[in-house]
Design an enzyme around this catalytic site. Structure first.
Site, PDB file in Angstrom:
ATOM      1  N   ASP A 182       0.911  -1.098   0.078  1.00 25.22           N
ATOM      2  CA  ASP A 182       0.109  -0.025   0.004  1.00 25.22           C
ATOM      3  C   ASP A 182       0.989   1.354  -0.048  1.00 25.22           C
ATOM      4  O   ASP A 182       1.591   1.736   1.074  1.00 25.22           O
ATOM      5  CB  ASP A 182      -0.700  -0.078   1.232  1.00 25.22           C
ATOM      6  CG  ASP A 182      -2.081   1.087   1.293  1.00 25.22           C
ATOM      7  OD1 ASP A 182      -1.621   2.109   0.606  1.00 25.22           O
ATOM      8  OD2 ASP A 182      -3.033   0.994   1.964  1.00 25.22           O
ATOM      9  N   LYS A 207      -6.884   9.781  -2.249  1.00 27.33           N
ATOM     10  CA  LYS A 207      -5.986  10.705  -1.433  1.00 27.33           C
ATOM     11  C   LYS A 207      -5.318  11.529  -2.313  1.00 27.33           C
ATOM     12  O   LYS A 207      -5.817  12.376  -2.749  1.00 27.33           O
ATOM     13  CB  LYS A 207      -4.852   9.910  -0.590  1.00 27.33           C
ATOM     14  CG  LYS A 207      -5.549   8.777   0.230  1.00 27.33           C
ATOM     15  CD  LYS A 207      -6.474   9.212   1.371  1.00 27.33           C
ATOM     16  CE  LYS A 207      -7.691   8.080   1.950  1.00 27.33           C
ATOM     17  NZ  LYS A 207      -6.924   7.100   2.480  1.00 27.33           N
TER      18      LYS A 207
HETATM   19  C1  PLP Z   1      -7.735   5.963   2.605  1.00 22.58           C
HETATM   20  C2  PLP Z   1      -6.906   4.790   2.357  1.00 22.58           C
HETATM   21  C3  PLP Z   1      -7.071   3.374   1.838  1.00 22.58           C
HETATM   22  C4  PLP Z   1      -8.585   3.180   1.514  1.00 22.58           C
HETATM   23  O1  PLP Z   1      -8.856   3.992   0.267  1.00 22.58           O
HETATM   24  P1  PLP Z   1     -10.339   4.434  -0.095  1.00 22.58           P
HETATM   25  O2  PLP Z   1     -10.387   5.375  -1.148  1.00 22.58           O
HETATM   26  O3  PLP Z   1     -10.899   5.395   1.278  1.00 22.58           O
HETATM   27  O4  PLP Z   1     -11.231   3.179   0.157  1.00 22.58           O
HETATM   28  C5  PLP Z   1      -6.201   2.570   1.617  1.00 22.58           C
HETATM   29  N1  PLP Z   1      -4.841   2.533   2.232  1.00 22.58           N
HETATM   30  C6  PLP Z   1      -4.385   3.883   2.865  1.00 22.58           C
HETATM   31  C7  PLP Z   1      -3.212   3.804   3.513  1.00 22.58           C
HETATM   32  C8  PLP Z   1      -5.333   4.668   3.089  1.00 22.58           C
HETATM   33  O5  PLP Z   1      -5.023   5.918   3.887  1.00 22.58           O
END
Ligand code: PLP
Length: 391
Positions: A182, A207
């Site tokens: 991630d 994000k």
């Molecule tokens: C927000 C987030 C997600 C999930 O993303 P969404 O678009 O809110 O489903 C996954 N990993 C991290 C590190 C995040 O901050």
């Protein structure tokens, strides 16, 4: 081409679109074919892994505009869009596991990814072990014959531990597992996963790629070897995203480089200011020299985004509320990566299992937006004043 140029150029083709700068938004389900022969050709091309417009869910020039830009900057082979960041995390894992397999996952992982493993994957006979994020080469002891994925995330998005990803990747590959990451915190700009042994890289595009707090989207980028498995999995599980959301994400990514530079500068300035505050126990920001993961950050990362945490010296809940409740520039809310500053309270002791998290110093996470640093510091300073005058 440098990243800044790739972000501007890749995934756009004005010549194919009347000279219009931005790609068109194709709203598509059915794609009409001219003849039976054309249909057969399209089917054969798709079976051979070629990119063809054959059905809306499978991909359109709208989705390719975003996917190509992400793949180019993140440095992978190809990218697939998903309807949210969490869908990207969960579907990427699902594409690579079967019953009886084992996943090693960092204990600092994004909470809902952990819940997906515990509440969904375990139901299908996939076993998950959480590892201490600073484990490094010690991860060798946790590898099993059936370990197929080592899932890393660095830094953790609440607790900000860094991980030695090249070392972990070497162990994973020796044991026959792939490395899934991630990579949302660094964005595709500030960490190059495929140069550090990662096979599958996930972005919550919601994000920084979108950057304006108004779209949910996710991306998964892979090596050439992992691409067929990821793509087949995504297609068979019906994963895509809406064309208007994809359009906004591809628009957002064009300005990622300037936004991230400012998030980094503002974030470091606020973090440094916090280190001098008597109310603050510690600041968890990998770009600060006294952060335990600073050396790894400096070695492997190209920058820092605007997200970090700090821990308060022990205070009452009422004092924390007095600090947070009346901030004028920091909204209380989840997510991050938009232009605006955010604040959230977190308690990692409620979910950590590989080690215990000592929560005697309350943890507050900040997302530092694009406001002027002086204004942000003044807002936090007024908050500390309220904290100090509350028992
Ligand atoms: C927000 C987030 C997600 C999930 O993303 P969404 O678009 O809110 O489903 C996954 N990993 C991290 C590190 C995040 O901050």
């Amino acid at each position: 081409m440098k990243d800044e140029t790739k972000l501007v150029v890749i995934g756009r083709d004005p010549d194919a679109n009347f000279g219009i700068v931005n790609p068109p938004v194709y709203h598509a389900s059915t794609i009409l074919h001219q003849s039976l022969e054309a249909l057969r050709k399209s089917q054969a091309a798709r079976a051979a892994g070629e990119r063809v417009v054959s059905y809306g869910r499978i991909g359109t020039p709208t989705s390719w505009s975003l996917e190509d830009a992400v793949a180019a900057v993140e440095g992978g082979y190809r990218t697939q869009v998903f309807p949210s960041g969490l869908a990207a995390c969960s579907q990427a894992m699902l594409a690579f596991v079967k019953s009886g397999d084992h996943i090693l996952m960092t204990d600092s992982v994004y909470g809902p990814s952990r819940n997906f493993c515990d509440k969904i994957l375990k139901r299908f006979g996939v076993d998950v072990t959480y590892y201490y994020p600073l484990i490094g080469s010690g991860i060798k002891e946790l590898m099993q014959a059936n370990t197929v994925i080592v899932y890393v995330e660095a830094p953790g998005s609440q607790t900000f531990e860094m991980q030695d990803i090249p070392t972990i990747a070497e162990v994973a590959h020796t044991g026959g597992a792939i490395v899934m990451m991630d990579n949302t915190w660094a964005s595709p700009l500030f960490f190059k996963p495929f140069e550090h042994g990662v096979d599958v890289s996930i972005q919550a595009g919601t994000k920084y790629i979108v950057g304006h707090s108004d779209v949910m989207i996710g991306t998964v980028t892979t090596t050439k070897e992992c691409w067929p498995t990821l793509q087949a999995g995504a297609n068979l599980m019906g994963q895509t995203a809406g064309p208007d959301d994809i359009y906004l994400a591809q628009r957002g990514i064009r300005t990622l480089s300037v936004r991230l530079q400012q998030h980094m500068a503002n974030g470091i300035a606020v973090a440094e200011w916090l280190t001098g505050r008597p109310e603050v126990h510690s600041v968890l920001h990998p770009a600060l020299p006294d952060h335990p993961g600073h050396a790894i950050w400096k070695r492997d990362f190209l920058g820092a985004s605007g997200l970090f945490s700090f821990r308060l010296n022990a205070v009452s809940e009422a004092a924390i509320a007095a600090f947070m409740d009346h901030l004028e520039l920091f909204g209380i809310g989840y997510s991050w990566g938009g232009y605006e500053s955010l604040i959230i309270f977190a308690d990692p002791s409620t979910y950590r299992t590989a080690t215990t998290w000592d929560n005697s110093n309350p943890l507050i996470r900040l997302h530092i937006g694009l406001e002027a640093v002086d204004d942000l510091i003044a807002d936090l300073g007024a908050g500390f004043k309220r904290l100090n005058s509350t028992k």
